[in-house]
Design an enzyme around this catalytic site. Structure first.
Site, PDB file in Angstrom:
ATOM      1  N   ARG A 171      -1.813  -0.165  10.765  1.00  0.00           N
ATOM      2  CA  ARG A 171      -1.784  -1.611  11.014  1.00  0.00           C
ATOM      3  C   ARG A 171      -1.402  -1.912  12.466  1.00  0.00           C
ATOM      4  O   ARG A 171      -1.938  -2.830  13.080  1.00  0.00           O
ATOM      5  CB  ARG A 171      -0.796  -2.287  10.061  1.00  0.00           C
ATOM      6  N   SER A 176       0.821  -1.214   0.000  1.00  0.00           N
ATOM      7  CA  SER A 176       0.000   0.000   0.000  1.00  0.00           C
ATOM      8  C   SER A 176       0.856   1.266   0.000  1.00  0.00           C
ATOM      9  O   SER A 176       0.569   2.229  -0.734  1.00  0.00           O
ATOM     10  CB  SER A 176      -0.954  -0.001   1.199  1.00  0.00           C
ATOM     11  N   GLY A 178       7.608   9.647   8.197  1.00  0.00           N
ATOM     12  CA  GLY A 178       6.690  10.701   8.606  1.00  0.00           C
ATOM     13  C   GLY A 178       5.277  10.164   8.731  1.00  0.00           C
ATOM     14  O   GLY A 178       5.040   8.969   8.548  1.00  0.00           O
ATOM     15  N   LYS A 181       7.959   4.271  16.976  1.00  0.00           N
ATOM     16  CA  LYS A 181       6.592   4.745  17.253  1.00  0.00           C
ATOM     17  C   LYS A 181       5.565   3.631  17.050  1.00  0.00           C
ATOM     18  O   LYS A 181       4.460   3.680  17.603  1.00  0.00           O
ATOM     19  CB  LYS A 181       6.251   5.974  16.403  1.00  0.00           C
TER      20      LYS A 181
END
Length: 352
Positions: free
Chosen positions: A272, A19, A153, A208
């Site tokens: 996800r 994706s 980002g 993150k």
């Protein structure tokens, strides 16, 4: 892009059409001819004959191939958009056809293990910094390419695919890589910043994902926005400690690739990793979740690696440690949340 050796426009390469890879190929195709590598022959045929990816229309400027040599001969700038689990293998596949004049910018938010010959992750009681490779370090180790960059980002692929406004960071030790990435990617709706701390930017995108899994779990348990604010702020502190231990800079962690991506991923059902945490909180097992996800949630493997690594630095990473016990042990997600609420954080900000 204009080659140094020719006045003919050169194509831009994209390796990997998940994706995010498809979204980046689409952005690049607004100003460039794109040659994209895909493993599936049926996908290559669909792109070249129907100009679509799994039924979704794409720019006619995107051409697909299964031939790494053709892509490398046709493109000087190549974007690697491959999951970390396949990154080493794909890099080795392309390595024989890469030269120092190539420029690679990757968009993979994961880590690879660098283990002694014949060793597996289960054999390693201690994982040290030399056993962990970022994707730029994989490229430098496995190829002769010198000019390497990364893309990171708050870039949720589904939003990029429909043209919603966004921004990203191209990081590299080489200014020409940053400038090339900006020239190729920047549009009216897509801003591109530069950063010389490639390790810090890579680690921001990697770490993150851990906090995003925890944020999804809080949402799944219905614990509200105050708890999420607490998690994101404490998660930011933990991300900085882990990132510093791996060699990243504080400036990168508090920038767009760090706090910008952290806030986005911790609040988005399109993420996800957030989805993994949410489904865990709803009672599904990790194996059930992984079996039904179309693409990899990088945070799962990152938790495994970072839990081991941080233990060996002597630094506590309570969010990561507890998520490890939830994912790979028998700790219930509700118990992990209770533990973190009682954890003795006595100082709010202690890294400045």
């Amino acid at each position: 892009m204009i080659s140094k050796n020719s006045f003919k426009p050169k194509s831009v390469g994209v390796v990997g059409l998940g994706s995010f890879g498809a979204a980046i190929a689409s952005l690049l195709s607004e100003k460039n001819h794109v040659i994209a590598y895909a493993r599936r022959s049926e996908l290559v045929e669909e792109i070249n004959t129907k100009h679509s990816i799994d039924g979704s229309p794409i720019n006619h400027q995107i051409q697909a191939t299964q031939d790494p040599e053709f892509l490398c001969q046709s493109c000087e700038v190549i974007f690697f958009m491959v999951p970390s689990s396949a990154f080493m293998d794909v890099t080795r596949l392309f390595s024989p056809f890469l030269y120092p004049y190539h420029m690679i910018i990757h968009g993979t938010k994961g880590l690879c293990l660098n283990l002694p010959e014949g060793k597996s992750q289960s054999d390693m009681k201690e994982i040290r910094r030399e056993n962990i490779l970022t994707m730029s370090e994989v490229i430098l180790k496995e190829t002769v390419v010198i000019r390497v960059g990364c893309l990171a980002g708050p870039n949720l692929a589904k939003e990029l695919a429909v043209g919603l406004p966004a921004a990203t960071v191209v990081a590299s030790r080489f200014n020409e890589v940053i400038h090339q990435g900006q020239n190729l990617l920047r549009t009216e709706k897509f801003q591109v910043y530069g950063n010389s701390d490639i390790i810090g930017v890579e680690l921001s995108g990697v770490l993150k994902n851990i906090i995003a899994i925890a944020s999804g779990a809080l949402a799944g348990l219905g614990l509200g926005e105050n708890a999420k604010g607490l998690l994101i702020s404490r998660g930011m502190v933990e991300l900085i400690y882990m990132g510093n231990a791996l060699g990243g800079s504080l400036k990168s962690f508090i920038g767009l690739a760090g706090i910008g991506d952290l806030v986005t991923t911790c609040n988005s059902t399109l993420s996800r990793n957030y989805t993994v945490g949410y489904r865990l909180a709803k009672g599904e097992s990790l194996s059930e979740i992984q079996a039904t996800m179309e693409e990899v949630a990088e945070g799962i493997n990152t938790i495994r690696l970072m839990k081991n690594f941080m233990e060996n630095t002597g630094t506590r990473a309570p969010i990561t440690e507890n998520l490890y016990k939830v994912l790979f042990g028998d700790l219930k997600i509700e118990e992990a949340v209770q533990y973190l609420m009682k954890y003795p954080f006595n100082v709010d900000v202690d890294f400045l």
